[in-house]
Design a protein around this motif. Structure first.
Motif: not given
Length: 617
Positions: A145, A148, A159, A163, A167, A216-217, A226-227, A230
């Motif tokens: 985090y 980012v 972003a 993120y 997360l 999510t990752k 979110s990616l 980020a």
């Protein structure tokens, strides 16, 4: 001193723990004035021990650390060695690159989050139990985090907010999956958890939770939102590790804790699960197959509509991770195919990590522009090599990965038809188109034109950036041939046949033709000025939906408040009327509370109780 410390902790093989803990020690040194300068100098090199370990030491070490978390099992097996190598290599190159690309004032803050995330990522590569894996996974995620948010401009703040929300959602889903999976498990080790998931009556729910939590990752649709923001907001060196290394942590989580490789065929045997469980696992595999295939094409389509190179690379990662999700689905649906699918997944992770890391580093070099004919040609070659590799060009890591993917697929043993394999092959054309668009976006303008537009003298990128970037390109060529893994060597030698080369060339030829047609169409009809999707794509409609719901909820609450005020007003008016119920109630209450009525009621109640006591048997 460290050896004595490890001896006191009764650790037989301290190497694995040292690799993970050294970045944490250096990060602690950044907190003190006396050690900050030395820690800042050491920070870029903290991934080097992991690289050396993966190259020099043969796999086969494992250690149970009872004092860490709930007891953490670190294991250095073949898959762990491969993940440790490319993870450490990408982090090492990103650290050396950041040392020259970031301002002096920004480095210490960057190194703090860099080292914490590095330790978590290395821990994920080696952890083989559920509590330890989730601990390192969380450390990696929350520390990233800060990477980012590093620039702290408007885009980075937005972003980072998205993120961190995704997360936390992912961590919650993983915690729920971990609790459900561990209830019936004999231990927290990965194999025991996977077996417990297969035999649990809630196996479908657990698999879905693990799928969503790690997605999510990893970046599988629709949990990818979110990616792209980020990756676009983070510095190029941070984007390299976010996309090249950290996204594979989710893939490794699927490999370890899902019941891949079990026999879910109708014919039961001693090592199979029940019919009900087989159906549940097969359905879960279908989820991975369809979600992976959709992500392959979704990443290409949305990526082509991007205006910034790092956002495009983010959607390229979503597309490539889709192939790895496909392979997990293969392992869930067919235990007989998992051995080949396991090798293909590991090779694909290595291939994508090396090439995507090189492309992210290329973005920073191209930002300043390069003067001189030969340096610009060298830069173009450096852009083409990883781009062609991701598209599956012959004699590249992409060819090796696609070869492994095709060998692991047998559509007759899956719940999908032959069309599935065809769509996977066509996906290579989409990848080639996406990377052609990337080169168009990232290719720098001539220095004279850039200087005229910006009114500033042109400066070539710092020389220190060329070394890690050049090493990333060299590794793309060399690693498949020299990495000490027999399966890798077999797959690499297999792509040298002419039949395989032609199978890898024709998608590139089709993509080249499509690029020519598309460029002409864009120039003629100006589609490039119309087609545009912001990074995060679904964030925009989700934002509109949220605003609509808030507005609608506000209107409903206003109506409820008005109705409540009206009811209250009518009630007060009714109660306060002289002839109303209120006056009658007050008269009755006054009569009940008068002295003689109260005494009479008490006497009657006492007499009733005495009579009841007399006649009660």
């Amino acid at each position: 001193m460290l050896v004595a410390l490890f001896d006191n902790l009764e650790i037989v093989e301290p190497t694995l723990l040292v690799v993970i803990s050294l970045p944490l020690l250096v990060a602690a040194g950044l907190a003190f004035d006396d050690t900050r300068r030395a820690a800042s100098l050491l920070a870029p090199w903290m991934a080097l021990p992991a690289v050396l370990l993966s190259v020099v030491v043969s796999p086969g070490h494992s250690e149970m650390l009872d004092w860490l978390v709930l007891g953490t099992l670190l294991s250095y097996d073949e898959i762990g060695r491969l993940f440790l190598f490319f993870t450490g290599w990408i982090w090492l190159l990103a650290g050396l690159f950041a040392n020259y690309s970031l301002d002096e004032k920004e480095r210490n803050a960057f190194w703090a989050f860099y080292l914490l995330a590095l330790s978590g990522n290395l821990g994920v590569a080696l952890a083989r139990d559920l509590p330890g894996f989730l601990f390192f996974f969380s450390l990696m995620g929350f520390a990233s985090y800060g990477l980012v948010l590093h620039r702290r401009d408007k885009a980075a703040i937005r972003a980072a907010r998205v993120y961190i929300v995704l997360l936390v959602v992912g961590e919650g889903l993983l915690y729920a999956a971990a609790v459900l999976a561990a209830i019936n498990a004999d231990s927290f080790e990965a194999a025991a958890i996977a077996d417990a998931v297969a035999r649990s009556p809630q196996s479908e729910l657990i698999v879905v939770l693990f799928f969503a939590g790690f997605a999510t990752k990893a970046g599988i649709f629709p949990l990818h939102i979110s990616l792209p923001p980020a990756y676009d907001a983070a510095p190029a060196s941070a984007g390299a590790v976010l996309s090249g290394a950290m996204s594979k942590a989710g893939v490794l989580g699927w490999m370890l804790f899902l019941p891949v490789g079990l026999d879910v065929s109708p014919v039961m045997g001693p090592d199979t699960v029940s019919d009900t469980m087989s159906s549940a696992i097969s359905n879960a595999g279908l989820l991975f197959l369809l979600a992976g295939l959709f992500s392959v094409y979704y990443g290409v389509v949305v990526g082509l509509a991007q205006r910034t190179p790092k956002a495009l690379l983010a959607y390229s990662s979503i597309s490539q991770i889709g192939y790895m999700a496909l392979l997990i689905g293969v392992g869930l649906q067919s235990g007989q195919m998992w051995e080949a699918a396991l090798v293909a997944t590991a090779v694909y992770a290595l291939h994508h990590g090396l090439n995507k890391g090189a492309l992210f580093l290329s973005v920073r070099i191209c930002e300043d522009g390069v003067s001189g004919r030969w340096p610009r040609r060298l830069l173009l070659g450096g852009l083409l090599l990883p781009s062609l590799a991701l598209a599956g060009a012959p004699l590249t890591t992409g060819a090796v990965a696609k070869n492994a993917l095709k060998k692991s697929l047998d559509v007759d043993m899956l719940t999908v038809g032959a069309w599935f394999e065809t769509l996977i092959v066509v996906g290579s054309v989409g990848t080639a188109l996406l990377l052609a668009r990337f080169i168009f976006l990232v290719w720098p303008a001539p220095p004279e034109e850039r200087a005229r537009v910006t009114d500033t003298p042109h400066q070539n990128p710092p020389r220190g950036l060329w070394i890690p970037w050049g090493l990333s390109l060299v590794s793309i060529i060399v690693v498949p041939w020299v990495f000490p893994w027999d399966e890798m060597q077999t797959l690499t030698a297999d792509v040298l046949s002419w039949s395989k080369i032609w199978g890898e060339v024709w998608p590139l030829l089709v993509a080249t033709l499509l690029v020519i047609v598309t460029v002409r169409a864009f120039r003629r009809y100006m589609w490039g000025q119309v087609v545009r999707i912001p990074p995060g794509d679904l964030l925009l409609p989700l934002g509109w939906l949220t605003l609509f719901l808030l507005h609608s909820t506000g209107r409903v609450l206003d109506w409820v408040q008005r109705e409540a005020d009206l009811i209250q007003e009518r009630t007060i008016h009714f109660v306060t009327r002289p002839t109303g119920l209120a006056s009658k109630s007050r008269e009755f209450e006054a009569w009940l509370t008068s002295f003689h009525v109260g005494i009479t009621l008490v006497v009657v109640l006492a007499a009733a109780l005495i009579a009841l006591a007399a006649v009660w048997p």
